[in-house]
Design an enzyme around this catalytic site. Structure first.
Site, mmCIF file in Angstrom:
data_model
loop_
_atom_site.group_PDB
_atom_site.id
_atom_site.type_symbol
_atom_site.label_atom_id
_atom_site.label_comp_id
_atom_site.label_asym_id
_atom_site.label_seq_id
_atom_site.Cartn_x
_atom_site.Cartn_y
_atom_site.Cartn_z
ATOM 1 N N HIS A 118 0.856 -1.188 0.000
ATOM 2 C CA HIS A 118 0.000 0.000 0.000
ATOM 3 C C HIS A 118 0.890 1.235 0.000
ATOM 4 O O HIS A 118 1.972 1.245 0.588
ATOM 5 C CB HIS A 118 -0.893 0.013 1.247
ATOM 6 C CG HIS A 118 -1.367 1.382 1.644
ATOM 7 N ND1 HIS A 118 -0.732 2.132 2.630
ATOM 8 C CD2 HIS A 118 -2.369 2.154 1.170
ATOM 9 C CE1 HIS A 118 -1.353 3.280 2.755
ATOM 10 N NE2 HIS A 118 -2.350 3.328 1.883
ATOM 11 N N GLY A 276 -17.302 10.513 -0.491
ATOM 12 C CA GLY A 276 -16.376 10.166 -1.563
ATOM 13 C C GLY A 276 -16.913 9.051 -2.439
ATOM 14 O O GLY A 276 -17.987 8.489 -2.194
#
Length: 317
Positions: A118, A276
């Site tokens: 990540h 979002g």
């Protein structure tokens, strides 16, 4: 994708330069990942925020490849008005508008001997009622989540980060490594970490334009070094043979990954609370997971070796 011209403040050129950088970085990373996978190609999805909310982004997703079972490399440039949920999360009172631009990626390989990774690099601005910038900062980091521990891989990943950060100060890597070990933790599971860490930093605030340029250079250096830290590990482990036992353990550990992202990750929670784009926010989740009651690996096994490192983070350098 939206541009920096939406907010005509004295930081418009600065924002524009950062947006241009993350868009180029997205292409560079995706091209390199396609090359090492050798089969799958990224699917591109350009999107805009719904219902008049400002901005949009580009989500690029790869799946069912030779190496990557699922992954995404996303850029977003979004802005809007500060709502009550944001005020609480950002602990701000005077700001009425916000702007954010960044790149985030998560890669879930098929082979359990290849670690998940990540990373994200972001820039944030807050504005007062007169469109003056009242706060701004950089944040980001990268961390590695292996399913089987190869100490040489952990050392390589961390050394690459340290080599990059040492150009900006010898104190940065140990400080941000510690923050990473403290952040990516499932506190509901005896403070078990998600993986073997990396670095994490947030709210790096410039006090003037010169510091802003320095922080942007620091941020770009971290983004530019990402592939050097990850691809050699992928190349070394992607062709190791495995069986159902290794896949089973990978899915158990992926379950821990899901738990952290949905329960604790500030980025996920911020994205949801600011309305979002759900598909892009949850892009980080792995394609298959297992949740088995009170599962514990056999003592002394390779699986247990990984778990013990997650229960007691180590210094790899």
């Amino acid at each position: 994708m939206d541009t920096a011209s939406n907010y005509k403040t004295n930081t418009a050129a600065f924002r524009g330069s950062w947006i241009e950088y993350i868009c180029h970085l997205q292409e560079d990373i995706c091209n390199a990942l396609e090359a090492i996978d050798g089969k799958a190609k990224f699917i591109e999805d350009n999107w805009e925020r719904a219902e008049g909310r400002g901005g949009g982004g580009k989500t690029k997703v790869i799946s069912n490849g030779n190496v990557f079972e699922k992954g995404g490399v996303n850029t977003s440039v979004v802005y809007g008005r500060v709502n009550e949920k944001m005020k609480k999360q950002l602990q701000t009172q005077g700001a009425v508008k916000w702007f954010a631009a960044g790149l985030s990626l998560v890669l879930h390989p098929f082979n359990p001997y290849v670690p998940t990774v990540h990373a994200n690099w972001r820039y944030f601005e807050l504005y007062d009622a007169h469109d003056n910038v009242c706060d701004r900062w950089f944040g980001g980091g990268t961390d590695l989540t292996p399913y089987y521990l190869f100490e040489e891989d952990a050392k390589h990943f961390h050394q690459n980060i340290k080599n990059t950060m040492d150009n900006f100060g010898d104190d940065l890597y140990p400080k941000f490594k510690k923050r990473c070990d403290e952040y990516f933790v499932n506190s509901h599971r005896n403070n078990e970490t998600r993986g073997i860490g990396g670095v994490f930093y947030d709210h790096l605030r410039p006090q003037n334009d010169e510091q802003a340029e320095q922080l942007r250079t620091f941020q770009q250096a971290n983004g530019n070094s990402f592939l050097n830290g990850y691809l050699p590990i992928v190349e070394k482990r992607k062709d190791i043979s495995f069986a159902e036992r290794e896949k089973h353990w990978q899915e158990i550990r992926r379950g821990r990954y899901v738990e952290f992202n949905l329960l604790h990750d500030r980025g996920t929670l911020f994205g949801i609370k600011t309305n979002g784009r759900t598909e892009s926010i949850l892009m980080s989740l792995p394609p298959t997971v297992r949740f088995e009651y009170n599962y514990k690996p056999a003592s002394g096994s390779q699986e247990d070796k990984l778990l013990q490192v997650c229960l007691a983070p180590r210094n790899w350098i």
